[in-house]
Design an enzyme around this catalytic site. Structure first.
Site, PDB file in Angstrom:
ATOM      1  N   GLY A  45      12.097  14.436   1.157  1.00 43.61           N
ATOM      2  CA  GLY A  45      12.603  15.436   0.211  1.00 43.61           C
ATOM      3  C   GLY A  45      11.592  15.836  -0.835  1.00 43.61           C
ATOM      4  N   LYS A  68       0.914  -5.447   5.072  1.00 43.32           N
ATOM      5  CA  LYS A  68       1.114  -6.331   6.229  1.00 43.32           C
ATOM      6  C   LYS A  68       0.996  -5.616   7.563  1.00 43.32           C
ATOM      7  CE  LYS A  68       6.186  -6.614   6.058  1.00 43.32           C
ATOM      8  NZ  LYS A  68       7.324  -7.531   6.037  1.00 43.32           N
ATOM      9  N   SER A 114       0.829  -1.209   0.000  1.00 38.06           N
ATOM     10  CA  SER A 114       0.000   0.000   0.000  1.00 38.06           C
ATOM     11  C   SER A 114       0.864   1.260   0.000  1.00 38.06           C
ATOM     12  CB  SER A 114      -0.902   0.008   1.232  1.00 38.06           C
ATOM     13  OG  SER A 114      -0.098   0.008   2.407  1.00 38.06           O
ATOM     14  N   HIS A 161      19.826   3.069   2.995  1.00 36.04           N
ATOM     15  CA  HIS A 161      18.684   3.934   2.689  1.00 36.04           C
ATOM     16  C   HIS A 161      17.790   3.399   1.579  1.00 36.04           C
ATOM     17  CE1 HIS A 161      16.326   7.500   2.523  1.00 36.04           C
ATOM     18  NE2 HIS A 161      16.758   7.874   1.336  1.00 36.04           N
ATOM     19  N   ALA A 201       3.665   2.683  -5.008  1.00 36.38           N
ATOM     20  CA  ALA A 201       3.554   1.808  -6.186  1.00 36.38           C
ATOM     21  C   ALA A 201       2.264   1.001  -6.146  1.00 36.38           C
ATOM     22  CB  ALA A 201       4.771   0.887  -6.268  1.00 36.38           C
ATOM     23  N   HIS A 245      22.834   6.202   2.710  1.00 41.47           N
ATOM     24  CA  HIS A 245      22.648   7.651   2.826  1.00 41.47           C
ATOM     25  C   HIS A 245      23.704   8.203   3.776  1.00 41.47           C
ATOM     26  CE1 HIS A 245      20.772  11.533   3.313  1.00 41.47           C
ATOM     27  NE2 HIS A 245      19.894  11.215   2.377  1.00 41.47           N
ATOM     28  N   GLU A 250      18.396  19.025  -4.624  1.00 40.62           N
ATOM     29  CA  GLU A 250      19.053  17.991  -3.816  1.00 40.62           C
ATOM     30  C   GLU A 250      20.308  17.552  -4.548  1.00 40.62           C
ATOM     31  OE1 GLU A 250      16.315  15.522  -1.093  1.00 40.62           O
ATOM     32  OE2 GLU A 250      15.400  15.386  -3.055  1.00 40.62           O
ATOM     33  N   ARG A 305      24.945  10.860  -3.110  1.00 45.48           N
ATOM     34  CA  ARG A 305      24.956  10.232  -1.784  1.00 45.48           C
ATOM     35  C   ARG A 305      26.057   9.208  -1.595  1.00 45.48           C
ATOM     36  NH1 ARG A 305      18.478   9.386  -1.418  1.00 45.48           N
ATOM     37  NH2 ARG A 305      18.137  11.622  -1.326  1.00 45.48           N
ATOM     38  N   ARG A 308      20.931   5.874  -6.962  1.00 45.60           N
ATOM     39  CA  ARG A 308      19.722   6.635  -7.295  1.00 45.60           C
ATOM     40  C   ARG A 308      19.950   8.130  -7.122  1.00 45.60           C
ATOM     41  NH1 ARG A 308      14.930   8.036  -3.487  1.00 45.60           N
ATOM     42  NH2 ARG A 308      16.557   7.677  -1.963  1.00 45.60           N
TER      43      ARG A 308
HETATM   44  C1  LIG Z   1      13.307   7.991   5.189  1.00 44.16           C
HETATM   45  C2  LIG Z   1      13.105   7.901   3.706  1.00 44.16           C
HETATM   46  C3  LIG Z   1      13.041   9.059   2.953  1.00 44.16           C
HETATM   47  C4  LIG Z   1      12.857   8.989   1.574  1.00 44.16           C
HETATM   48  N1  LIG Z   1      12.745  10.151   0.860  1.00 44.16           N
HETATM   49  C5  LIG Z   1      12.477  10.066  -0.459  1.00 44.16           C
HETATM   50  C6  LIG Z   1      12.225  11.257  -1.214  1.00 44.16           C
HETATM   51  O1  LIG Z   1      12.239  12.360  -0.691  1.00 44.16           O
HETATM   52  N2  LIG Z   1      11.960  11.113  -2.534  1.00 44.16           N
HETATM   53  C7  LIG Z   1      11.920   9.914  -3.165  1.00 44.16           C
HETATM   54  O2  LIG Z   1      11.680   9.863  -4.372  1.00 44.16           O
HETATM   55  N3  LIG Z   1      12.126   8.786  -2.460  1.00 44.16           N
HETATM   56  C8  LIG Z   1      12.377   8.825  -1.135  1.00 44.16           C
HETATM   57  N4  LIG Z   1      12.563   7.681  -0.436  1.00 44.16           N
HETATM   58  C9  LIG Z   1      12.421   6.386  -1.115  1.00 44.16           C
HETATM   59  C10 LIG Z   1      10.952   6.107  -1.389  1.00 44.16           C
HETATM   60  O3  LIG Z   1      10.178   6.571  -0.318  1.00 44.16           O
HETATM   61  C11 LIG Z   1      10.683   4.624  -1.586  1.00 44.16           C
HETATM   62  O4  LIG Z   1      11.596   4.075  -2.461  1.00 44.16           O
HETATM   63  C12 LIG Z   1       9.311   4.375  -2.164  1.00 44.16           C
HETATM   64  O5  LIG Z   1       8.349   5.116  -1.481  1.00 44.16           O
HETATM   65  C13 LIG Z   1       8.961   2.911  -2.103  1.00 44.16           C
HETATM   66  O6  LIG Z   1       7.604   2.762  -2.395  1.00 44.16           O
HETATM   67  P1  LIG Z   1       6.996   1.321  -2.588  1.00 44.16           P
HETATM   68  O7  LIG Z   1       5.552   1.514  -2.898  1.00 44.16           O
HETATM   69  O8  LIG Z   1       7.809   0.546  -3.516  1.00 44.16           O
HETATM   70  O9  LIG Z   1       7.185   0.600  -1.151  1.00 44.16           O
HETATM   71  P2  LIG Z   1       6.651   0.989   0.288  1.00 44.16           P
HETATM   72  O10 LIG Z   1       6.110   2.354   0.318  1.00 44.16           O
HETATM   73  O11 LIG Z   1       7.693   0.662   1.267  1.00 44.16           O
HETATM   74  O12 LIG Z   1       5.411  -0.001   0.505  1.00 44.16           O
HETATM   75  C14 LIG Z   1       5.588  -1.387   0.629  1.00 44.16           C
HETATM   76  C15 LIG Z   1       4.265  -2.027   1.007  1.00 44.16           C
HETATM   77  O13 LIG Z   1       4.361  -3.449   0.887  1.00 44.16           O
HETATM   78  C16 LIG Z   1       3.687  -4.065   1.979  1.00 44.16           C
HETATM   79  N5  LIG Z   1       4.236  -5.414   2.187  1.00 44.16           N
HETATM   80  C17 LIG Z   1       5.544  -5.803   2.165  1.00 44.16           C
HETATM   81  N6  LIG Z   1       5.630  -7.134   2.378  1.00 44.16           N
HETATM   82  C18 LIG Z   1       4.366  -7.586   2.542  1.00 44.16           C
HETATM   83  C19 LIG Z   1       3.806  -8.862   2.809  1.00 44.16           C
HETATM   84  N7  LIG Z   1       4.544  -9.977   2.960  1.00 44.16           N
HETATM   85  N8  LIG Z   1       2.461  -8.970   2.926  1.00 44.16           N
HETATM   86  C20 LIG Z   1       1.662  -7.866   2.803  1.00 44.16           C
HETATM   87  N9  LIG Z   1       2.141  -6.628   2.552  1.00 44.16           N
HETATM   88  C21 LIG Z   1       3.471  -6.495   2.421  1.00 44.16           C
HETATM   89  C22 LIG Z   1       3.966  -3.109   3.133  1.00 44.16           C
HETATM   90  O14 LIG Z   1       3.041  -3.327   4.183  1.00 44.16           O
HETATM   91  C23 LIG Z   1       3.810  -1.756   2.433  1.00 44.16           C
HETATM   92  O15 LIG Z   1       2.445  -1.408   2.409  1.00 44.16           O
HETATM   93  C24 LIG Z   1      12.750   7.731   0.940  1.00 44.16           C
HETATM   94  C25 LIG Z   1      12.821   6.568   1.700  1.00 44.16           C
HETATM   95  C26 LIG Z   1      12.992   6.644   3.074  1.00 44.16           C
HETATM   96  C27 LIG Z   1      13.057   5.377   3.862  1.00 44.16           C
END
Ligand SMILES: Cc1cc2nc3c(=O)[nH]c(=O)nc-3n(C[C@H](O)[C@H](O)[C@H](O)COP(=O)(O)OP(=O)(O)OC[C@H]3O[C@@H](n4cnc5c(N)ncnc54)[C@H](O)[C@@H]3O)c2cc1C
Length: 490
Positions: free
Chosen positions: A47, A34, A12, A334, A15, A226, A114, A273, A369
């Site tokens: 950011g 989860k 959630s 990071h 993506a 990071h 940045e 970074r 990245r």
């Molecule tokens: C502190 C921090 C700051 C950042 N700042 C930036 C920024 O400024 N700009 C930028 O572009 N990027 C930034 N990033 C990176 C970016 O936030 C992430 O790469 C991106 O949001 C990942 O999105 P995602 O949807 O792939 O995964 P996530 O948002 O991590 O979501 C993963 C989902 O999968 C679910 N899941 C995982 N395993 C299971 C399972 N077995 N069963 C059920 N559900 C499961 C989780 O519950 C969660 O809902 C940052 C990251 C961090 C940690």
């Protein structure tokens, strides 16, 4: 809840949510998370989102170039081209969905800078951009009648035959569902390290499921460390001091309170970074001290509080007032650039298995990245994958296969310690720079853990799934480090 879905989305974050918003309303969709729906890496993003919305002062060509330079030219240029060309429309789309970005006093979008960007092109919501995006997209997904959402529901997924079969575990309840398509949007792997900015959920589950299905995993050792995690002396829980703090002028200081980046790189604090992290480790050797600081206290306090309210508050809780004090920082894990290998439409090497966001490898980031490109990647490539699923779902019969789920489940709890030990191994074997001797030793130990987990007949629950995921991820990373191979297939 139904037994069969056209699409199950694991995740959630940005993506998963944007996939749901782009799937055809005639498809029956289940989206699982989860833990809480908002507990993920997306919600932690501070950011902002990089994209060229102002083509007068900036250009997509410059964004392309900056991305390739940060990625060491190891990026897939076709994927980068799509990112920079299509990304701005996705950013406009999420603004239509209600996402608000900061504006200048004359009402225009405020673009920040940045590290690695040649122009200010990052839109942001103060320093809590990710939370704003997740909350607003979630509101939209909740309105979709074809999408069911299950929170606090751990998924384990297999593919036998054509379809995907899921175990869903919510507290004491256990369900089985099937789907024709699966979208892994399960996020990163940060919790394979002791020091990470990542959310608790980042245990690489989706990568491990895909690996078990036989999917190609690529460049899992492309990990971004990071340079400025908050150096918490008391616990290993760290939080990010965003790059934009340096973007707004903060100095990076060594243990003597001296700036030192000029010794190593003409881009100073705003070098990419990996470069800054690398030189922090070098400076640590030179000074013999692991104490480093960021200092932005020379700026107007009101500006700091208004520009970085979340960081300011988080630091206050730690007894640090960033308008007056230096902030202790140290590198930490990071971001993951590698992952489940996908084509330009998010398709993995397994039929009808798609992946997007941090668990996927599109090739956009190369070996490092560029800041704020990952939220954008999550948007662009989840939309493309959703469109591809919409197209393909018209082309095959809709009969579902029944999953073969074992009736007799194991009940023994998985012993504690696998996750902690795996983290300790990874911290020693590959933190900023690989340590080959530790990597060799660690690899053997991880293989032993994998056997214990495989033969142990443990209950399917969070402890077991995460222990299996972390050991799988560690196994692949160390194998890549030791063999120099960049692709792994089970
Ligand atoms: C502190 C921090 C700051 C950042 N700042 C930036 C920024 O400024 N700009 C930028 O572009 N990027 C930034 N990033 C990176 C970016 O936030 C992430 O790469 C991106 O949001 C990942 O999105 P995602 O949807 O792939 O995964 P996530 O948002 O991590 O979501 C993963 C989902 O999968 C679910 N899941 C995982 N395993 C299971 C399972 N077995 N069963 C059920 N559900 C499961 C989780 O519950 C969660 O809902 C940052 C990251 C961090 C940690």
């Amino acid at each position: 809840m139904k037994k069969n879905y056209d699409v199950v989305i694991v995740g959630s974050g940005i993506a998963g949510l944007y996939t749901a918003l782009n799937l055809s309303p005639r498809l029956q969709v289940l989206l699982v998370s989860k833990r809480e729906l908002t507990l993920n890496n997306s919600s932690l993003a501070q950011g902002g989102v990089a994209s060229v919305l102002d083509t007068v002062h900036d250009s997509k060509e410059a964004h392309f170039r900056d991305t390739m330079i940060a990625g060491g030219q190891k990026n897939n240029p076709d994927a980068v081209r799509i990112l920079v060309e299509e990304g701005p429309d996705d950013v406009r789309k999420i603004m239509e969905y209600g996402v608000e970005f900061d504006k200048t006093p004359d009402g225009k979008l405020h673009y920040t800078l940045e590290g690695g960007h040649s122009k200010p092109r990052i839109v942001h919501h103060k320093d809590a951009t990710g939370r704003e995006i997740v909350e607003k997209l979630l509101l939209q997904v909740k309105k979709l009648p074809n999408v069911e959402i299950m929170e606090h529901t751990l998924t384990a997924c297999v593919k036998k035959g054509k379809d995907f079969h899921f175990d869903l575990i919510r507290g004491e309840e256990h369900f089985h569902v099937n789907s024709h398509f699966c979208m892994m949007a399960s996020g990163g792997i940060g919790r394979v390290y002791e020091y990470t900015t990542n959310s608790k959920i980042a245990t690489g589950d989706g990568i491990a499921f895909a690996y078990e299905m036989g999917a190609k995993i690529k460049n899992l050792h492309y990990i971004q460390f990071h340079p400025t995690g908050f150096a918490n002396k008391l616990t290993r829980e760290t939080f990010l001091i965003s790059e934009s703090v340096r973007g707004e002028g903060a100095y990076l200081l060594n243990c003597h309170g001296e700036r030192f980046m000029q010794k190593y790189d003409s881009r100073l604090e705003l070098a990419p970074r990996d470069v800054v992290s690398h030189f922090i480790m070098k400076e640590e050797k030179a000074t013999g001290s692991n104490e480093f600081f960021l200092d932005i206290s020379y700026k107007d306090p009101e500006f700091i509080k208004n520009r970085f309210p979340m960081i300011y508050q988080n630091l206050l809780k730690e007894g640090i007032d960033m308008t007056k004090d230096k902030i202790p920082v140290y590198p930490c894990h990071h971001y993951l650039m590698g992952g489940i290998d996908v084509d330009l439409n998010g398709k993995t090497s397994i039929d009808r298995l798609y992946a997007a966001g941090e668990c996927s490898h599109t090739g956009v980031h190369g070996n490092n990245r560029l800041a704020s490109n990952s939220l954008l990647e999550g948007l662009v490539f989840s939309r493309r994958a959703a469109k591809e699923i919409n197209r393909l779902s018209d082309l095959f019969d809709q009969e579902f296969e029944e999953g073969s789920f074992p009736e007799d489940r194991y009940t023994e709890p998985c012993p504690h310690g696998f996750r902690t030990e795996t983290r300790n191994i990874m911290q020693r074997a590959y933190f900023v720079n690989p340590n080959l001797e530790e990597a060799r030793k660690g690899f053997e130990e991880i293989k032993r853990f994998q056997q214990l987990l495989e033969n142990g007949h443990y209950r399917l629950d969070m402890d077991y799934v995460e222990a299996k995921s972390l050991t799988t991820v560690a196994y692949i990373i160390l194998k890549e480090v030791l063999t120099g191979q960049d692709e792994t297939v089970k």
